[in-house]
Write a protein that holds these residues in place. Sequence first.
Motif, PDB file in Angstrom:
ATOM      1  N   UNK A 280      26.236  38.242  -4.986  1.00 39.07           N
ATOM      2  CA  UNK A 280      25.743  36.880  -5.056  1.00 39.07           C
ATOM      3  C   UNK A 280      26.570  35.981  -4.143  1.00 39.07           C
ATOM      4  N   UNK A 281      25.911  35.460  -3.127  1.00 41.72           N
ATOM      5  CA  UNK A 281      26.567  34.627  -2.120  1.00 41.72           C
ATOM      6  C   UNK A 281      25.483  33.798  -1.436  1.00 41.72           C
ATOM      7  N   UNK A 282      25.784  33.301  -0.258  1.00 45.00           N
ATOM      8  CA  UNK A 282      24.833  32.467   0.473  1.00 45.00           C
ATOM      9  C   UNK A 282      23.805  33.331   1.195  1.00 45.00           C
ATOM     10  N   UNK A 283      22.897  32.650   1.910  1.00 41.43           N
ATOM     11  CA  UNK A 283      21.838  33.349   2.646  1.00 41.43           C
ATOM     12  C   UNK A 283      22.221  33.618   4.099  1.00 41.43           C
ATOM     13  N   UNK A 284      23.504  33.503   4.434  1.00 45.23           N
ATOM     14  CA  UNK A 284      23.876  33.725   5.833  1.00 45.23           C
ATOM     15  C   UNK A 284      23.646  35.165   6.268  1.00 45.23           C
TER      16      UNK A 284
END
Length: 366
Positions: free
Chosen positions: A349-353
Motif C-alpha cells: 500500500x503506497x502511492x500510484x507512482x
Amino acid sequence: MHARFAPVRDCFHDLFGAGRETGAALSIWYDGAPVVDLLGGTRAVVAPGVPVPVVGAADPWRPDTLVNVYSVGKPVAALCLLLLVDRGRVDLDAPVSAYWPEFHAPATVRQVLDHTAGLPAFPVPRPAGAVADWGLLCADLAAAEPEWTPGTVAGEHAWTYGHLVGEVVRRVDGRPLGRFLAEEIAGPWRLDLAFGLGAADQARCADLSYADPDWPVRSLGEPGSLRARAMGNPAGGLDLAVLNSPLWRAAEMPAVNLHATPAALTRLYAGLLAGGTLDGVRLFSPELVGEATRVQYDGPDLVLDRQVCWTLGMQREPDGSWGMAGLGGSSAWADPDRGYLFAYATARLASHDRVDDLIDALHSCL
C-alpha cells in the motif's frame, strides 16, 4: 510476452530491484489480445524497504494470487446493478426507494451509481466487526440524511458505494452481491475475482503491507473531514490486522474489498470494450456499455477534493480512458483510443507512482 513491450517488463522488474514493490502482478491487453502478463515478489508481508527478488522468493506470487484492490472493485459492483438495468428490471432514474422501501434519501439509482447520492459516509460509527453485518450497515444507510441534495455535487462514496449498489441488487434479485457477481458475471466470463471469499480462496490471498507506517494516517486526511469520515467507518479498513484477516476477506464490503487477479480485470474490461461480449458470451448490450462509460457528472468531488468525471461506476479521464484506481496503488482501466487495457494489483500500500512509471513505459511502446 511480446518483445515490443520489453520496456514495460524492465520497468516492472525495476520496481522490485529498487525496493518500491514487494508483491504485484500486471496484465495488459493491446489490440484485443493479452501482450503482458507479469508477476513478482511474494504474497507474504515483507518489511518496508527490503527488496524482494522477482523470482525465487519464499511464498512467491502466483498467477492465481488474489489481492484486495480497494476501489478497483467499484466498477465491478456497479456492473452487477447495471446488468439488472440492461435486463429492464431496474430503471436508472427511478428513486432508490422504489426498490428499497426503507431508503430515506431522495436519490435515484443513477445518482447512487455516479457518486452524487449524498451518502459518502456511513452515518453511525461502527467497529471493524461491522464489515460482516450487511444488514446493519444497510439499515444505517437507509435511515441516513444525505449530506447534500442528491444530484447536485459528487463525493466518492468511498466505503458506502457497495452497500448502496448491492442492496438494490439484493432487493430486486434476491441474491447478495457476491453471489450475483459469481453467477451472473464472473462465472460466464471466467473472471477470477470475488466479493466475500471462502476458505480456499482466502488461502490464495496476498497479505497487504504498508510501504510507510504513516500511510493510513495520510490516506484519511484531516481528522473529522468528509474524507476521514468516508474512509474511517467502519473502523479497520486501513488496518493490516483487519485487512489480512478472515473477517475482512469473507465479508462483502464491495466498495473496497474486491479480491482479484489483474488478468481477471483485463478480461472484464475487454468484454466491456467489445460492447458487452467476451469469448462469444454476451452479458451487456452495447447501449448499456455506452451509457455506463459516458460522463454523468463533471465537477468537484468533495471527498477526493479535485475535479472528477464520474461515469456509472468509473472515472473517465480527459484522454477518453475509463476505469478505476484503488487506494494503495492498484488500478484497472480501458484506453479505447490507444487500444489497450491495463490492470495492476499490488499488496504494498503506497502511492500510484508505480503505475505512473509503468504507463510511461507502456506509452513509449505504442
